[in-house]
Design an enzyme around this catalytic site. Structure first.
Site, mmCIF file in Angstrom:
data_model
loop_
_atom_site.group_PDB
_atom_site.id
_atom_site.type_symbol
_atom_site.label_atom_id
_atom_site.label_comp_id
_atom_site.label_asym_id
_atom_site.label_seq_id
_atom_site.Cartn_x
_atom_site.Cartn_y
_atom_site.Cartn_z
ATOM 1 N N ASP A 64 0.883 -1.161 0.000
ATOM 2 C CA ASP A 64 0.000 0.000 0.000
ATOM 3 C C ASP A 64 0.921 1.210 0.000
ATOM 4 O O ASP A 64 1.680 1.412 0.958
ATOM 5 C CB ASP A 64 -0.885 -0.029 1.251
ATOM 6 C CG ASP A 64 -1.853 1.142 1.320
ATOM 7 O OD1 ASP A 64 -1.605 2.166 0.656
ATOM 8 O OD2 ASP A 64 -2.850 1.044 2.055
ATOM 9 N N VAL A 65 0.888 2.017 -1.066
ATOM 10 C CA VAL A 65 1.835 3.127 -1.174
ATOM 11 C C VAL A 65 1.640 4.184 -0.095
ATOM 12 O O VAL A 65 2.504 5.038 0.104
ATOM 13 C CB VAL A 65 1.772 3.792 -2.566
ATOM 14 C CG1 VAL A 65 2.192 2.826 -3.643
ATOM 15 C CG2 VAL A 65 0.395 4.376 -2.836
ATOM 16 N N ASN A 92 1.701 4.565 -11.077
ATOM 17 C CA ASN A 92 0.317 4.645 -11.509
ATOM 18 C C ASN A 92 -0.651 4.435 -10.348
ATOM 19 O O ASN A 92 -1.825 4.166 -10.545
ATOM 20 C CB ASN A 92 0.026 3.630 -12.622
ATOM 21 C CG ASN A 92 0.311 2.206 -12.200
ATOM 22 O OD1 ASN A 92 1.466 1.850 -11.975
ATOM 23 N ND2 ASN A 92 -0.714 1.370 -12.108
ATOM 24 N N TYR A 158 -9.457 15.592 -6.729
ATOM 25 C CA TYR A 158 -8.646 14.788 -7.630
ATOM 26 C C TYR A 158 -7.735 15.690 -8.467
ATOM 27 O O TYR A 158 -6.530 15.426 -8.598
ATOM 28 C CB TYR A 158 -9.558 13.963 -8.537
ATOM 29 C CG TYR A 158 -8.824 13.060 -9.500
ATOM 30 C CD1 TYR A 158 -8.284 11.850 -9.073
ATOM 31 C CD2 TYR A 158 -8.671 13.416 -10.841
ATOM 32 C CE1 TYR A 158 -7.606 11.017 -9.957
ATOM 33 C CE2 TYR A 158 -8.007 12.589 -11.732
ATOM 34 C CZ TYR A 158 -7.471 11.393 -11.283
ATOM 35 O OH TYR A 158 -6.791 10.574 -12.157
ATOM 36 N N LYS A 162 -3.547 15.759 -8.556
ATOM 37 C CA LYS A 162 -2.808 15.517 -9.789
ATOM 38 C C LYS A 162 -1.982 16.745 -10.188
ATOM 39 O O LYS A 162 -0.878 16.614 -10.737
ATOM 40 C CB LYS A 162 -3.768 15.132 -10.913
ATOM 41 C CG LYS A 162 -4.323 13.727 -10.782
ATOM 42 C CD LYS A 162 -3.224 12.668 -10.865
ATOM 43 C CE LYS A 162 -3.787 11.261 -10.882
ATOM 44 N NZ LYS A 162 -2.733 10.228 -11.035
ATOM 45 N N THR A 193 -10.689 2.787 -17.601
ATOM 46 C CA THR A 193 -9.997 2.021 -16.566
ATOM 47 C C THR A 193 -10.884 1.732 -15.359
ATOM 48 O O THR A 193 -10.405 1.237 -14.350
ATOM 49 C CB THR A 193 -8.752 2.785 -16.074
ATOM 50 O OG1 THR A 193 -9.176 4.040 -15.505
ATOM 51 C CG2 THR A 193 -7.783 3.047 -17.211
#
Length: 308
Positions: A64-65, A92, A158, A162, A193
């Site tokens: 888990d990053v 990603n 979001y 980003k 996706t």
């Protein structure tokens, strides 16, 4: 032969058949490269191994990053130990926290940044010592065209995460280029996706004044899910081409620091629309924009920046 690290967070990532990560794994393996895929779910990672018939060219690691930096570093070191090096690190990992700003808990916003920004940064910091020692390596960030449409209601969290990733990638590119390390920032448009289908719209703190806007946002995002124009298979084929200098990348220059490689007609459209809006605002307010410097040599110093 390139050796890849691909990390993921959201459920449609490397551990799903629809995500960028899954298609990256498949494409890199098809070129004869070695791949290390990471994700939160060991069960889904095992399914990736099964899909590729437990090939010796693929390793999986649970991560888990958003874990603490020590855990991230330990997993990265374990990954390096498989084949002695990592040539390409693809960030990603990502998720989507949709919702109106006033109605969304700050904890969700923090989670958005932990996943889309701080997690990838910790991965990069863990991998860089290995790349620096070899004076070689490529780091890839999956950014987003959302940085140019941050005014879209419900998308601000979001888009902000980003945009921060874009800035971080651009800064990193300038800082490590002299060490022989390349940074590639991708700015994909809307790709199929499954991210919209797996990103619920926050409504825990509903405020009546936003009822109409919230309903319109929810309807809009639902309408996008499953109808995104971008093909993630093509996107990851291009990514591997660019990293390897093959196919579509032959004869093209590596994107310079401060730029990104756009993927999708919608990404190109939104970039130009944002540029046109910014330029129009600057020209409308040009007399104000140019009125705040000290008078000494102002015309000489500033002339190169003027937009006419």
């Amino acid at each position: 032969m390139f050796k890849y690290w691909s990390n993921t967070y959201r459920q449609e990532g490397a551990t799903s058949e629809q995500g960028f990560g899954a298609h990256l794994v498949s494409n890199a393996l098809s070129r004869g490269d070695l791949v290390i895929a990471t994700g939160r779910s060991q069960n889904k990672l095992d399914k990736i191994l099964e899909k590729h018939e437990n090939t010796e060219n693929l390793r999986v690691l649970q991560l888990d990053v958003t874990s603490n930096p020590t855990t991230v570093r330990d997993v990265v070191n374990q990954a390096v130990g498989f084949w002695g090096r990592i040539d390409v690190a693809v960030n990603n990992a990502g998720n989507g926290e949709l919702g109106l700003i006033e109605e969304t808990d700050t904890s969700a916003i923090r989670h958005q940044f932990e996943t889309n920004l701080f997690g990838p940064v910790e991965v990069v910091k863990a991998i860089l010592p290995h790349m620096r020692s070899r004076r070689s390596g490529t780091i890839v960030f999956l950014g987003s065209r959302s940085v140019w449409i941050g005014e879209t209601p419900g998308l601000a969290h979001y888009s902000a995460s980003k945009a921060a990733m874009h800035a971080m990638a651009e800064g990193l590119a300038s800082e490590v280029s002299h060490l022989g390390i390349r940074v590639l920032l991708l700015a994909p448009g809307a790709f199929r996706t499954n991210i919209y289908a797996s990103s619920p719209f926050h409504q825990e703190n509903s405020i009546p004044d936003y009822d109409g806007l919230r309903a319109a946002c929810i309807q809009r995002f639902k309408g996008i899910a499953g109808h995104e124009p971008g093909d993630p298979v093509k996107a990851m084929q291009i990514l591997v081409d660019v990293v390897r200098g093959e196919g579509v990348a032959v004869g093209k220059k590596w994107p310079e620091p401060g730029t990104s490689l756009l993927l999708g007609n919608d990404a190109e459209r939104d970039l130009y629309k944002r540029f046109d809006k910014l330029k129009a605002a600057v020209l409308e307010w040009a007399d104000v924009v140019r009125s705040v410097w000290y008078p000494i040599n102002v015309n000489t110093i500033a002339s190169e920046y003027y937009v006419e």
